[in-house]
Design an enzyme around this catalytic site. Structure first.
Site, short mmCIF file in Angstrom:
data_model
loop_
_atom_site.label_atom_id
_atom_site.label_comp_id
_atom_site.label_asym_id
_atom_site.label_seq_id
_atom_site.Cartn_x
_atom_site.Cartn_y
_atom_site.Cartn_z
N TYR A 122 0.83 -1.22 0.00
CA TYR A 122 0.00 0.00 0.00
C TYR A 122 0.87 1.27 0.00
CZ TYR A 122 -3.89 -3.08 1.53
OH TYR A 122 -4.83 -4.07 1.65
N HIS A 133 0.04 -11.79 2.37
CA HIS A 133 -0.98 -11.03 1.63
C HIS A 133 -1.72 -11.90 0.61
CE1 HIS A 133 -1.88 -6.61 0.36
NE2 HIS A 133 -2.94 -7.38 0.17
N1 LIG Z 1 -6.03 -8.56 1.66
C1 LIG Z 1 -6.31 -8.07 0.46
O1 LIG Z 1 -5.91 -8.63 -0.57
C2 LIG Z 1 -7.11 -6.81 0.36
C3 LIG Z 1 -7.67 -6.43 -0.88
C4 LIG Z 1 -8.44 -5.27 -0.93
C5 LIG Z 1 -8.64 -4.50 0.22
N2 LIG Z 1 -8.07 -4.88 1.41
C6 LIG Z 1 -8.26 -4.06 2.65
O2 LIG Z 1 -9.65 -3.85 2.87
C7 LIG Z 1 -9.91 -2.45 2.99
C8 LIG Z 1 -11.32 -2.11 2.56
O3 LIG Z 1 -11.61 -2.56 1.27
P1 LIG Z 1 -11.83 -1.59 0.02
O4 LIG Z 1 -11.15 -0.29 0.26
O5 LIG Z 1 -11.44 -2.38 -1.17
O6 LIG Z 1 -13.44 -1.44 -0.08
P2 LIG Z 1 -14.61 -0.94 0.87
O7 LIG Z 1 -14.15 -0.66 2.23
O8 LIG Z 1 -15.73 -1.92 0.66
O9 LIG Z 1 -15.08 0.41 0.13
C9 LIG Z 1 -14.34 1.59 0.19
C10 LIG Z 1 -15.11 2.68 -0.56
O10 LIG Z 1 -16.37 2.93 0.09
C11 LIG Z 1 -16.46 4.32 0.45
N3 LIG Z 1 -17.16 4.42 1.73
C12 LIG Z 1 -16.66 4.13 2.96
N4 LIG Z 1 -17.61 4.28 3.91
C13 LIG Z 1 -18.73 4.67 3.27
C14 LIG Z 1 -20.04 4.99 3.70
N5 LIG Z 1 -20.39 4.91 4.99
N6 LIG Z 1 -20.95 5.39 2.77
C15 LIG Z 1 -20.61 5.46 1.47
N7 LIG Z 1 -19.38 5.16 0.99
C16 LIG Z 1 -18.45 4.77 1.89
C17 LIG Z 1 -15.03 4.80 0.52
O11 LIG Z 1 -15.02 6.18 0.33
P3 LIG Z 1 -13.63 7.04 0.30
O12 LIG Z 1 -13.18 6.96 -1.13
O13 LIG Z 1 -14.07 8.39 0.72
O14 LIG Z 1 -12.66 6.39 1.24
C18 LIG Z 1 -14.37 4.00 -0.59
O15 LIG Z 1 -14.61 4.60 -1.87
C19 LIG Z 1 -8.81 -1.83 2.13
O16 LIG Z 1 -8.67 -0.46 2.37
C20 LIG Z 1 -7.63 -2.67 2.54
O17 LIG Z 1 -7.13 -2.25 3.81
C21 LIG Z 1 -7.33 -6.01 1.49
#
Ligand SMILES: NC(=O)c1ccc[n+]([C@@H]2O[C@H](COP(=O)([O-])OP(=O)(O)OC[C@H]3O[C@@H](n4cnc5c(N)ncnc54)[C@H](OP(=O)(O)O)[C@@H]3O)[C@@H](O)[C@H]2O)c1
Length: 272
Positions: free
Chosen positions: A47, A105
């Site tokens: 990241y 990861h």
């Molecule tokens: N292990 C892995 O391979 C892997 C892969 C992907 C992700 N991850 C982890 O999981 C975390 C979360 O997943 P993600 O970022 O892919 O998706 P997510 O959390 O499902 O969605 C994030 C998006 O939703 C928006 N959002 C957040 N809260 C909201 C609300 N209450 N109402 C409306 N929209 C909202 C965010 O806005 P903003 O743009 O304003 O933030 C962002 O655009 C990542 O940040 C990372 O730490 C891990």
């Protein structure tokens, strides 16, 4: 804050995802989130924000013991000497002496899992990680990893939201006593327009985002939503004051569909 326990680990029931957060705004978001009540921050070497995540933790004023820090090792670094080097580099960037949870990861089929898991467990033994686990592991990979582990694996971090049925891998985690962290727990917004989500949200005076996170919590998972704005950070924490009924849970489960997976790539394992 509620907590879940798994194989000796006590893990906050919700965390802050930081993928895509960079620079000063990342540090500020982490600091605001911790001040708002988050206790878990999820980052990864890939990241490119571990330095800022560390800055945010220090800026929050919370004691180190109050924050559960997860980082992840990229699949290019799973040979034992590389894993150790990558772990030390992550700790240096975070400016921490240990993380609370160190994850693989993604699996890497080119490196024997026995060697990777051996090296991962060593990171716990030498004190670089309080707990260790994996991410994006399938049932077969989990079973193999557990066989090689000399320390308990406490988490499998997987994509999980209403569009994606993860029953098989969640059951495998339970069988091994592991917790499941749900990444992309709101499907990056893709579930918000579902009529079911809107109706359930309206019934509880909540948002579809909160319903999606609450769904994961009631399924036994730990969601790690990302949010950059303070109002959304706060909104996402407010999911412990309502309960979805069995009928609502069943209706949300019914949204799962083939093609619901968001995070997929050529290096991904063969999914269950
Ligand atoms: N292990 C892995 O391979 C892997 C892969 C992907 C992700 N991850 C982890 O999981 C975390 C979360 O997943 P993600 O970022 O892919 O998706 P997510 O959390 O499902 O969605 C994030 C998006 O939703 C928006 N959002 C957040 N809260 C909201 C609300 N209450 N109402 C409306 N929209 C909202 C965010 O806005 P903003 O743009 O304003 O933030 C962002 O655009 C990542 O940040 C990372 O730490 C891990």
């Amino acid at each position: 804050m509620d907590y879940v326990t798994a194989n000796g680990a006590t893990i906050p029931a919700i965390g802050l995802g930081t993928w895509g957060l960079k620079g000063r705004s990342c540090a500020r978001t982490v600091e605001q989130a911790l001040r708002a009540g988050y206790k878990l921050v999820d980052t990864a070497e890939v990241y490119e924000n571990e330095r800022e995540v560390g800055d945010g933790i220090r800026g929050s004023g919370l004691r180190r013991s109050e924050v559960f820090v997860t980082t992840k090792i990229w699949p290019d670094h799973l040979a034992p000497h590389e894993l150790e080097r990558a772990t030390k580099a992550s700790l240096a960037r975070l400016r921490l002496s240990e993380v609370d949870l160190l994850l693989i990861h993604w699996p890497n089929p080119r490196i024997p899992l026995s060697e990777t898991i051996g090296a991962l467990c060593k990171m716990k033994k030498v004190g670089f990680a309080r707990h260790v686990g994996v991410s994006n592991f399938t049932v077969a990979l989990l079973d193999e990893a557990v066989k090689h582990a000399t320390e308990p694996l406490v988490v499998n971090q997987i994509e999980w939201h209403p569009h994606l049925d993860q029953t098989k891998v969640v059951e495998a985690c339970r069988r091994h006593g592991m917790a499941v962290t749900a990444f992309s727990p709101m499907a990056r917004g893709a579930v918000f327009s579902e009529q079911v989500m809107r109706a359930v949200a309206a019934a509880h005076g909540k948002s579809p985002a909160q319903v999606s996170l609450r769904f994961i919590v009631q399924e036994g998972g730990v969601p790690i939503p990302r949010a950059a704005r303070l109002d959304l950070l706060t909104e996402n924490l407010e999911i412990f004051d309502f309960v979805l009924s069995d009928a609502e849970m069943a209706a949300i489960r019914g949204l799962a569909r083939p093609g619901g997976r968001i995070v997929d790539w050529s290096g991904a394992p063969k999914w269950d």
